[in-house]
Design a protein around this motif. Structure first.
Motif, PDB file in Angstrom:
ATOM      1  N   MET B 105       0.832  -1.209   0.000  1.00  0.00           N
ATOM      2  CA  MET B 105       0.000   0.000   0.000  1.00  0.00           C
ATOM      3  C   MET B 105       0.862   1.254   0.000  1.00  0.00           C
ATOM      4  N   ALA B 106       1.927   1.234   0.820  1.00  0.00           N
ATOM      5  CA  ALA B 106       2.766   2.429   0.939  1.00  0.00           C
ATOM      6  C   ALA B 106       3.537   2.699  -0.349  1.00  0.00           C
ATOM      7  N   LYS B 107       3.813   1.638  -1.104  1.00  0.00           N
ATOM      8  CA  LYS B 107       4.572   1.819  -2.335  1.00  0.00           C
ATOM      9  C   LYS B 107       3.661   1.953  -3.560  1.00  0.00           C
ATOM     10  N   SER B 108       2.357   1.957  -3.330  1.00  0.00           N
ATOM     11  CA  SER B 108       1.450   2.033  -4.471  1.00  0.00           C
ATOM     12  C   SER B 108       1.378   3.466  -4.985  1.00  0.00           C
ATOM     13  N   LEU B 188       5.315   3.416   7.333  1.00  0.00           N
ATOM     14  CA  LEU B 188       6.029   3.267   6.061  1.00  0.00           C
ATOM     15  C   LEU B 188       5.775   4.455   5.148  1.00  0.00           C
ATOM     16  N   GLU B 189       4.540   5.001   5.253  1.00  0.00           N
ATOM     17  CA  GLU B 189       4.142   6.028   4.315  1.00  0.00           C
ATOM     18  C   GLU B 189       4.920   7.315   4.532  1.00  0.00           C
ATOM     19  N   LYS B 190       5.237   7.613   5.813  1.00  0.00           N
ATOM     20  CA  LYS B 190       5.952   8.872   6.036  1.00  0.00           C
ATOM     21  C   LYS B 190       7.462   8.694   6.012  1.00  0.00           C
ATOM     22  N   MET B 191       7.904   7.465   5.664  1.00  0.00           N
ATOM     23  CA  MET B 191       9.347   7.226   5.579  1.00  0.00           C
ATOM     24  C   MET B 191       9.933   7.968   4.379  1.00  0.00           C
ATOM     25  N   ASP B 192      11.165   8.443   4.532  1.00  0.00           N
ATOM     26  CA  ASP B 192      11.827   9.165   3.449  1.00  0.00           C
ATOM     27  C   ASP B 192      12.415   8.157   2.443  1.00  0.00           C
ATOM     28  N   VAL B 193      11.843   8.134   1.237  1.00  0.00           N
ATOM     29  CA  VAL B 193      12.252   7.133   0.240  1.00  0.00           C
ATOM     30  C   VAL B 193      13.708   7.317  -0.179  1.00  0.00           C
ATOM     31  N   SER B 194      14.197   8.558  -0.097  1.00  0.00           N
ATOM     32  CA  SER B 194      15.554   8.812  -0.578  1.00  0.00           C
ATOM     33  C   SER B 194      16.602   8.053   0.233  1.00  0.00           C
ATOM     34  N   ALA B 206      18.730  -4.616  -2.851  1.00  0.00           N
ATOM     35  CA  ALA B 206      17.380  -4.208  -2.440  1.00  0.00           C
ATOM     36  C   ALA B 206      16.983  -4.884  -1.141  1.00  0.00           C
ATOM     37  N   THR B 207      17.382  -6.169  -0.996  1.00  0.00           N
ATOM     38  CA  THR B 207      17.008  -6.907   0.217  1.00  0.00           C
ATOM     39  C   THR B 207      17.706  -6.332   1.437  1.00  0.00           C
ATOM     40  N   SER B 208      19.020  -6.107   1.339  1.00  0.00           N
ATOM     41  CA  SER B 208      19.692  -5.614   2.543  1.00  0.00           C
ATOM     42  C   SER B 208      19.284  -4.170   2.833  1.00  0.00           C
ATOM     43  N   ALA B 209      18.954  -3.390   1.786  1.00  0.00           N
ATOM     44  CA  ALA B 209      18.443  -2.037   2.037  1.00  0.00           C
ATOM     45  C   ALA B 209      17.134  -2.116   2.826  1.00  0.00           C
ATOM     46  N   PHE B 210      16.304  -3.130   2.505  1.00  0.00           N
ATOM     47  CA  PHE B 210      15.053  -3.290   3.251  1.00  0.00           C
ATOM     48  C   PHE B 210      15.345  -3.584   4.719  1.00  0.00           C
ATOM     49  N   TRP B 211      16.245  -4.546   4.982  1.00  0.00           N
ATOM     50  CA  TRP B 211      16.504  -4.939   6.370  1.00  0.00           C
ATOM     51  C   TRP B 211      17.257  -3.872   7.144  1.00  0.00           C
ATOM     52  N   LEU B 212      18.118  -3.094   6.429  1.00  0.00           N
ATOM     53  CA  LEU B 212      18.918  -2.101   7.148  1.00  0.00           C
ATOM     54  C   LEU B 212      18.172  -0.794   7.339  1.00  0.00           C
ATOM     55  N   ILE B 213      17.241  -0.472   6.442  1.00  0.00           N
ATOM     56  CA  ILE B 213      16.608   0.843   6.514  1.00  0.00           C
ATOM     57  C   ILE B 213      15.100   0.773   6.714  1.00  0.00           C
ATOM     58  N   THR B 214      14.396   0.118   5.782  1.00  0.00           N
ATOM     59  CA  THR B 214      12.936   0.130   5.849  1.00  0.00           C
ATOM     60  C   THR B 214      12.422  -0.546   7.122  1.00  0.00           C
ATOM     61  N   ALA B 215      12.944  -1.748   7.400  1.00  0.00           N
ATOM     62  CA  ALA B 215      12.426  -2.486   8.551  1.00  0.00           C
ATOM     63  C   ALA B 215      12.628  -1.728   9.868  1.00  0.00           C
ATOM     64  N   PRO B 216      13.861  -1.221  10.158  1.00  0.00           N
ATOM     65  CA  PRO B 216      14.017  -0.478  11.430  1.00  0.00           C
ATOM     66  C   PRO B 216      13.135   0.773  11.498  1.00  0.00           C
ATOM     67  N   LEU B 217      12.982   1.458  10.345  1.00  0.00           N
ATOM     68  CA  LEU B 217      12.187   2.685  10.384  1.00  0.00           C
ATOM     69  C   LEU B 217      10.696   2.400  10.573  1.00  0.00           C
ATOM     70  N   SER B 218      10.261   1.187  10.229  1.00  0.00           N
ATOM     71  CA  SER B 218       8.841   0.888  10.412  1.00  0.00           C
ATOM     72  C   SER B 218       8.583   0.229  11.764  1.00  0.00           C
ATOM     73  N   LYS B 219       9.628   0.153  12.604  1.00  0.00           N
ATOM     74  CA  LYS B 219       9.478  -0.527  13.899  1.00  0.00           C
ATOM     75  C   LYS B 219       8.341   0.035  14.756  1.00  0.00           C
ATOM     76  N   PRO B 220       8.196   1.369  14.860  1.00  0.00           N
ATOM     77  CA  PRO B 220       7.080   1.863  15.692  1.00  0.00           C
ATOM     78  C   PRO B 220       5.731   1.337  15.214  1.00  0.00           C
ATOM     79  N   GLY B 221       5.533   1.293  13.889  1.00  0.00           N
ATOM     80  CA  GLY B 221       4.285   0.773  13.347  1.00  0.00           C
ATOM     81  C   GLY B 221       4.107  -0.695  13.672  1.00  0.00           C
ATOM     82  N   ILE B 222       5.203  -1.460  13.577  1.00  0.00           N
ATOM     83  CA  ILE B 222       5.133  -2.894  13.871  1.00  0.00           C
ATOM     84  C   ILE B 222       4.733  -3.098  15.325  1.00  0.00           C
TER      85      ILE B 222
END
Lengths: 267, 298
Positions: B105-108, B188-194, B206-222
Motif C-alpha cells: 500500500m505504501a509503495k502504491s 512506512l508512508e511517512k518514511m523518506d524514500v531517498s 534491495a534486500t539488505s536495504a530493506f533490512w537495514l533501513i525500511t524495517a528499522p524505520l517501520s518498527k514503531p508501526g510494527i
C-alpha cells in the motif's frame, strides 16, 4: 523508486491480501442466494431464504431492539463523548483529570467479557431490571469513549482563536460552541456517531451480559443460531447487514470527500 | 470556575465513575467473596448504608480463596497459558501477512492510496460476528476450502480445521488484520524514500536495504500493530467459541462458561481480575511506545 505503478511483488501481496479480506464475505453473500439448505453445495439461484427471514418474527423483533439500542446509545454517547473530548482538550487542569483520561482510554482496551461482567454485577447490585435500558446504558458507556477519541483528534488541530474571537464579540460560551466550534468539528462528531452506532449493532458479548429475557438483540439471536451450525437464513441476514453497512460507509465517505473539496475551493 | 464549565466536566465524569469505575469495584469485591446458593449467588453481601460493625464484619469475611482456587486448579492455569500462546502466535502470523500488504500500500501510486485504505477499513465496519461466521462455512469438513484443496489434488481427504486451534488462529488473523496493516502503513508512508535510494546507490542490494533501513524505520508501526492485535486477542470470546473446539482453552471463554453455565460468580470475577492483571503489562508498554513516538515526532 518508481511510484507511478505497482511492482509485481507489491501487486501480488495486495491481491492476495485483499482476496483474504474479502473472499470469505463474498462467498457468504453468494451462498445466501443458494437454493439448497446445505450451505456448501450450490443448487441454483433463489431468494427464498430472504423471504423466510422476513417472516421470522423472532429475528424482526431482535432487529427492532437492536436498532433502538443502537440509535439511543450512539446518540447519548455522541453527546457525552463530545463533552468529554471538549473537557480533555480545553479544560486545562482540574481535580482528577488523570482519572478522567484513564477512564476514557480504559474501555478501549478492556476485554468485552470483563466490561460485560462488571456492568451486569453493577445492574444487579443496584436492582435495575435487565432489558433495553441496561443495554443502552452499557453501550453508551463504551462507545462514548470511542466518540471522545475521534472528536479529540479533531479538536486538537482546531484553531482556538476562532472560538476566542466569537467570545470577544459577545457570544456566550454555548453560542460560541454552537455557531463556531460545532460546525468545524461536525465531520468528527458524525463519524463518532457512526462508529458508536456500528459498535452497538455489532456487540454480542456486552449485550449478552446486560440483556434480559425480553430484550434479545440481533447479534445474540445470530450467535445462538450460529452455534448450531451454518444456515442459509443467517447468510441472508448477514448479506443484508453487510449491504446496509457498506452502503452507509461508502455514502458517508463520498459525502465527506465532497464537502472537503467544496471547502478547499472556498479558500 | 463558572457553572456551565463545572457541568460540562461533571456530566461525562460522573457517567464514567458510575458505569465504569464502580462496576469494577464490584467485580473486585465479588472476587473476594464466597459462592453461595442464593440470589445473588455470593456472600457476604453489603449494603452501602451499613453500620461500622457491619463493615468490619464484611471485610473480615473477604479472602483470597477464589484466587487460591484458581492457582490450584490446572484448568485455569492451562487456560491462561494457552490464551497467551494463541494470542502471541496469531499476532506473529498477522504481522507476517499484514506487513507485505502495508508495504504494498505504501509503495502504491499515490492516487490509489485513499481507495486502498478505505478497503482495509471497510471490513472493520462490518459485523465481527458475521466475519467469523463466514469462516465456519469455509472451514468445515465439507466446506469450500476442503473442496478446493481436494479438487486441486493437494490433499486426498478433508482436513479437520473447524473446531481446532488452527481455526482460532485463522479467525484472529482475519478479524484483526486491519489493526496490523494501518499502523505499519502509517509508519512506512511517512518514511523518506531517498534513504533507501541512497543505500542502493552505495551498493546495497534491495534486500539488505530493506533490512537495514525500511524495517528499522517501520518498527514503531510494527510494535503498535502487534499490541493492537495481541491485546484484544488475549481476552477474545467470539472466535474461540465459534471456531475453536471443546479443547480450545481461552480465558474469555472460560470466564463466560464460569458465569453462564456454572453460575459461579466469585470465580468468574477472579478470572476477570487475573485477566486484567495479565493485560496491564502489554497496555502500559503500548502506551509508553505511543508516548515515545509522539515525543520523537515533536
Amino acid at each position: 523508486m518508481n511510484q507511478s505503478r505497482f511492482s509485481w511483488f507489491n501487486a501480488t501481496s495486495l491481491t492476495f491480501g485483499f482476496a483474504f479480506l474479502y473472499l470469505p464475505m463474498l462467498i457468504l453473500v453468494i451462498y445466501s442466494f443458494n437454493e439448497s439448505r446445505l450451505v456448501t453445495v450450490w443448487a441454483g439461484f433463489s431468494t427464498k431464504w430472504y423471504g423466510k427471514l422476513l417472516q421470522n418474527d423472532a429475528f424482526l423483533d431482535a432487529a427492532w431492539v437492536t436498532l433502538n439500542v443502537g440509535i439511543w446509545s450512539s446518540t447519548i454517547a455522541t453527546v457525552l463523548g463530545t463533552m468529554a473530548a471538549y473537557v480533555m482538550v480545553r479544560s486545562g487542569r482540574f481535580l482528577g483529570r488523570e482519572l478522567f483520561s484513564g477512564m476514557i482510554y480504559a474501555p478501549l482496551v478492556m476485554p468485552e467479557v470483563i466490561t460485560g461482567l462488571a456492568l451486569l454485577l453493577f445492574f444487579l447490585a443496584i436492582g435495575l431490571d435487565r432489558g433495553m435500558v441496561t443495554i443502552i446504558l452499557a453501550h453508551t458507556t463504551f462507545s462514548m469513549c470511542y466518540v471522545s477519541v475521534v472528536v479529540t483528534s479533531r479538536l486538537i488541530t482546531f484553531d482556538q482563536s476562532l472560538e476566542d474571537a466569537a467570545l470577544d464579540l459577545g457570544c456566550t460560551p454555548f453560542d460560541a460552541f454552537r455557531s463556531v466550534t460545532l460546525p468545524i468539528i461536525a465531520p468528527a462528531v458524525i463519524s463518532g456517531w457512526l462508529l458508536a452506532f456500528t459498535l452497538s449493532l455489532d456487540d454480542l458479548v456486552i449485550a449478552s451480559f446486560t440483556s434480559g429475557p425480553s430484550s434479545t438483540t440481533l447479534p445474540i439471536k445470530v450467535y445462538s443460531a450460529v452455534r448450531m451450525g451454518v444456515s442459509p437464513e443467517i447468510n441472508a441476514l448477514s448479506t443484508l447487514m453487510i449491504g446496509v453497512v457498506t452502503a452507509g460507509v461508502v455514502a458517508f465517505s463520498l459525502a465527506s470527500r465532497k464537502i472537503m473539496i467544496n471547502r478547499k475551493s472556498d479558500f | 470556575m463558572n457553572l456551565s464549565r463545572k457541568l460540562l466536566i461533571l456530566v461525562p465524569y460522573s457517567w464514567l465513575v458510575v458505569l465504569f469505575l464502580i462496576p469494577f469495584g464490584i467485580v473486585l469485591k465479588i472476587s473476594l467473596s464466597d459462592i453461595a446458593l442464593s440470589i445473588p449467588p455470593y456472600t457476604p453481601k453489603l449494603e452501602i448504608f451499613s453500620s461500622s460493625a457491619e463493615w468490619l464484619q464484611y471485610f473480615m469475611a473477604l479472602d483470597l480463596e477464589n484466587f487460591i482456587f484458581l492457582s490450584e486448579d490446572r484448568l485455569y492455569y492451562v487456560a491462561y497459558l494457552s490464551s497467551l500462546k494463541i494470542a502471541s502466535i496469531s499476532t506473529l502470523i498477522t504481522l507476517l501477512i499484514g506487513y507485505p500488504i502495508a508495504y504494498g500500500m505504501a509503495k502504491s501510486p499515490e492516487h490509489w492510496r485513499p481507495t486502498l485504505i478505505m478497503m482495509v477499513i471497510l471490513p472493520f465496519w462490518t459485523s465481527f460476528l458475521i466475519r467469523i461466521y463466514a469462516w465456519m462455512g469455509l472451514l468445515s469438513n465439507e466446506g469450500l476450502l476442503n473442496q478446493f484443496l481436494i479438487w486441486t489434488g493437494i490433499i486426498d481427504g478433508p482436513l479437520i480445521i473447524l473446531n481446532t486451534n488452527w481455526a482460532v488462529y485463522i479467525g484472529i488473523v482475519y478479524a484483526y488484520l486491519p489493526f496490523m496493516i494501518l499502523p505499519i502503513y502509517a509508519s512506512l508512508e511517512k518514511m523518506d524514500v531517498s534513504l533507501v535510494e541512497a543505500a542502493e546507490d552505495l551498493g546495497c542490494s534491495a534486500t539488505s536495504a530493506f533490512w537495514l533501513i525500511t524495517a528499522p524505520l517501520s518498527k514503531p508501526g510494527i510494535i503498535a500493530g502487534c499490541f493492537l492485535v495481541f491485546i484484544p486477542a488475549l481476552g477474545e470470546f467470539v472466535i474461540p467459541s465459534l471456531l475453536g473446539g471443546s479443547d480450545t482453552m481461552m480465558i474469555g471463554k472460560v470466564l463466560w462458561e464460569e458465569f453462564f453455565s456454572n453460575r459461579d460468580w466469585p470465580v468468574a470475577s477472579s478470572v476477570a481480575i487475573i485477566l486484567l492483571l495479565l493485560l496491564i503489562i502489554p497496555i502500559i508498554l503500548f502506551q509508553r511506545n505511543e508516548h515515545k513516538q509522539r515525543e520523537v515526532e515533536r
